[in-house]
Write a protein that holds these residues in place. Structure first.
Motif, PDB file in Angstrom:
ATOM      1  N   PHE A 153      45.202  64.968 116.964  1.00 56.17           N
ATOM      2  CA  PHE A 153      46.188  64.037 116.448  1.00 56.17           C
ATOM      3  C   PHE A 153      46.895  64.663 115.242  1.00 56.17           C
ATOM      4  CE2 PHE A 153      43.128  61.160 118.545  1.00 56.17           C
ATOM      5  CZ  PHE A 153      44.007  60.561 119.441  1.00 56.17           C
ATOM      6  N   ILE A 154      48.086  64.204 114.954  1.00 56.90           N
ATOM      7  CA  ILE A 154      48.895  64.788 113.878  1.00 56.90           C
ATOM      8  C   ILE A 154      48.180  64.775 112.525  1.00 56.90           C
ATOM      9  CG2 ILE A 154      50.994  64.414 112.498  1.00 56.90           C
ATOM     10  CD1 ILE A 154      52.538  64.148 115.045  1.00 56.90           C
ATOM     11  N   PRO A 155      47.495  63.686 112.121  1.00 55.25           N
ATOM     12  CA  PRO A 155      46.817  63.734 110.810  1.00 55.25           C
ATOM     13  C   PRO A 155      45.780  64.856 110.714  1.00 55.25           C
ATOM     14  CG  PRO A 155      46.983  61.476 111.565  1.00 55.25           C
ATOM     15  CD  PRO A 155      47.435  62.349 112.701  1.00 55.25           C
ATOM     16  N   LYS A 156      45.025  65.075 111.791  1.00 55.93           N
ATOM     17  CA  LYS A 156      44.026  66.150 111.789  1.00 55.93           C
ATOM     18  C   LYS A 156      44.704  67.510 111.704  1.00 55.93           C
ATOM     19  CE  LYS A 156      39.904  67.797 113.983  1.00 55.93           C
ATOM     20  NZ  LYS A 156      38.633  67.199 114.220  1.00 55.93           N
ATOM     21  N   LEU A 157      45.799  67.688 112.424  1.00 52.02           N
ATOM     22  CA  LEU A 157      46.546  68.943 112.380  1.00 52.02           C
ATOM     23  C   LEU A 157      47.095  69.191 110.977  1.00 52.02           C
ATOM     24  CD1 LEU A 157      47.840  71.278 114.120  1.00 52.02           C
ATOM     25  CD2 LEU A 157      49.893  69.862 114.064  1.00 52.02           C
ATOM     26  N   ARG A 158      47.694  68.164 110.388  1.00 54.98           N
ATOM     27  CA  ARG A 158      48.253  68.311 109.034  1.00 54.98           C
ATOM     28  C   ARG A 158      47.170  68.644 108.018  1.00 54.98           C
ATOM     29  NH1 ARG A 158      52.553  63.293 109.194  1.00 54.98           N
ATOM     30  NH2 ARG A 158      54.126  64.394 110.429  1.00 54.98           N
ATOM     31  N   ASN A 159      46.014  68.003 108.131  1.00 57.04           N
ATOM     32  CA  ASN A 159      44.905  68.302 107.210  1.00 57.04           C
ATOM     33  C   ASN A 159      44.441  69.745 107.369  1.00 57.04           C
ATOM     34  OD1 ASN A 159      44.897  65.773 106.041  1.00 57.04           O
ATOM     35  ND2 ASN A 159      43.359  64.958 107.438  1.00 57.04           N
ATOM     36  N   ALA A 160      44.392  70.224 108.600  1.00 58.56           N
ATOM     37  CA  ALA A 160      43.973  71.614 108.840  1.00 58.56           C
ATOM     38  C   ALA A 160      44.985  72.594 108.243  1.00 58.56           C
ATOM     39  CB  ALA A 160      43.797  71.860 110.332  1.00 58.56           C
ATOM     40  N   ILE A 161      46.267  72.293 108.385  1.00 61.50           N
ATOM     41  CA  ILE A 161      47.302  73.159 107.811  1.00 61.50           C
ATOM     42  C   ILE A 161      47.220  73.147 106.286  1.00 61.50           C
ATOM     43  CG2 ILE A 161      49.808  73.454 107.517  1.00 61.50           C
ATOM     44  CD1 ILE A 161      50.076  72.458 110.462  1.00 61.50           C
ATOM     45  N   LYS A 162      47.016  71.965 105.714  1.00 59.32           N
ATOM     46  CA  LYS A 162      46.860  71.864 104.250  1.00 59.32           C
ATOM     47  C   LYS A 162      45.652  72.668 103.780  1.00 59.32           C
ATOM     48  CE  LYS A 162      48.987  67.352 103.660  1.00 59.32           C
ATOM     49  NZ  LYS A 162      48.763  65.923 103.382  1.00 59.32           N
ATOM     50  N   ALA A 163      44.578  72.634 104.545  1.00 56.74           N
ATOM     51  CA  ALA A 163      43.374  73.391 104.185  1.00 56.74           C
ATOM     52  C   ALA A 163      43.653  74.896 104.211  1.00 56.74           C
ATOM     53  CB  ALA A 163      42.222  73.046 105.133  1.00 56.74           C
ATOM     54  N   LEU A 164      44.428  75.352 105.182  1.00 60.06           N
ATOM     55  CA  LEU A 164      44.800  76.779 105.233  1.00 60.06           C
ATOM     56  C   LEU A 164      45.546  77.176 103.969  1.00 60.06           C
ATOM     57  CD1 LEU A 164      46.114  77.114 108.921  1.00 60.06           C
ATOM     58  CD2 LEU A 164      43.884  77.808 108.028  1.00 60.06           C
ATOM     59  N   TYR A 165      46.457  76.321 103.524  1.00 55.28           N
ATOM     60  CA  TYR A 165      47.226  76.600 102.314  1.00 55.28           C
ATOM     61  C   TYR A 165      46.335  76.529 101.068  1.00 55.28           C
ATOM     62  CZ  TYR A 165      51.435  75.917 105.183  1.00 55.28           C
ATOM     63  OH  TYR A 165      52.418  76.010 106.133  1.00 55.28           O
ATOM     64  N   LYS A 166      45.477  75.512 101.024  1.00 53.55           N
ATOM     65  CA  LYS A 166      44.601  75.333  99.860  1.00 53.55           C
ATOM     66  C   LYS A 166      43.634  76.510  99.706  1.00 53.55           C
ATOM     67  CE  LYS A 166      41.475  72.089  97.693  1.00 53.55           C
ATOM     68  NZ  LYS A 166      40.754  70.832  97.808  1.00 53.55           N
ATOM     69  N   GLU A 167      43.121  77.001 100.819  1.00 56.79           N
ATOM     70  CA  GLU A 167      42.198  78.139 100.786  1.00 56.79           C
ATOM     71  C   GLU A 167      42.939  79.468 100.667  1.00 56.79           C
ATOM     72  OE1 GLU A 167      39.709  77.809 104.243  1.00 56.79           O
ATOM     73  OE2 GLU A 167      39.157  75.747 103.742  1.00 56.79           O
ATOM     74  N   GLU A 168      44.249  79.385 100.597  1.00 60.57           N
ATOM     75  CA  GLU A 168      45.124  80.550 100.439  1.00 60.57           C
ATOM     76  C   GLU A 168      44.941  81.579 101.555  1.00 60.57           C
ATOM     77  OE1 GLU A 168      44.719  82.032  96.444  1.00 60.57           O
ATOM     78  OE2 GLU A 168      45.622  80.247  95.599  1.00 60.57           O
TER      79      GLU A 168
END
Length: 121
Positions: A39-54
């Protein structure tokens, strides 16, 4: 309107055959949702995590394209697609990873690494 290449499952098989075009890959959220079965919320959270973890920077990974009549779409590059494939855990991501590993193994050519050492006294 800009032409883009996207990865998708073959229309004639149930998560067993990937269509990976040559050229640059840029995919939207809805295309990634279809590819990975999330679902879109899970995808967005995963993308945010990629950015947060640099693991990747937003300015490298995404861009906004104009579709039509002042409608804009954010798309993500191949690196994000691959990182998400190994971060998310769905039937489709497991099938995606399996297919990638099979293709890499099939086209793998052996190579040698030569290491040299210089002793400075």
């Amino acid at each position: 309107m800009e032409e883009r290449n996207i990865i998708k499952w073959s229309e004639y098989s149930e998560y067993t055959e990937l269509a990976i075009p040559s050229g640059e890959i840029w995919m939207s959220e809805s295309e990634l949702v279809d590819l990975f079965g999330v679902f879109i919320p899970k995808l967005r959270n995963a993308i945010k995590a990629l950015y947060k973890e640099e693991l990747i920077k937003p300015f490298e990974a995404e861009r906004t394209i104009k579709k039509r009549d002042n409608l804009y779409l954010t798309v993500y590059n191949l690196e994000v697609v691959l990182l998400l494939a190994f971060r998310l855990n769905t039937y489709q991501t497991r099938a995606f990873r399996r297919e990638l590993m099979e293709r890499i193994g099939r086209n793998h050519k052996p190579f040698e690494v030569i290491l040299t050492s210089i002793n400075c006294i």
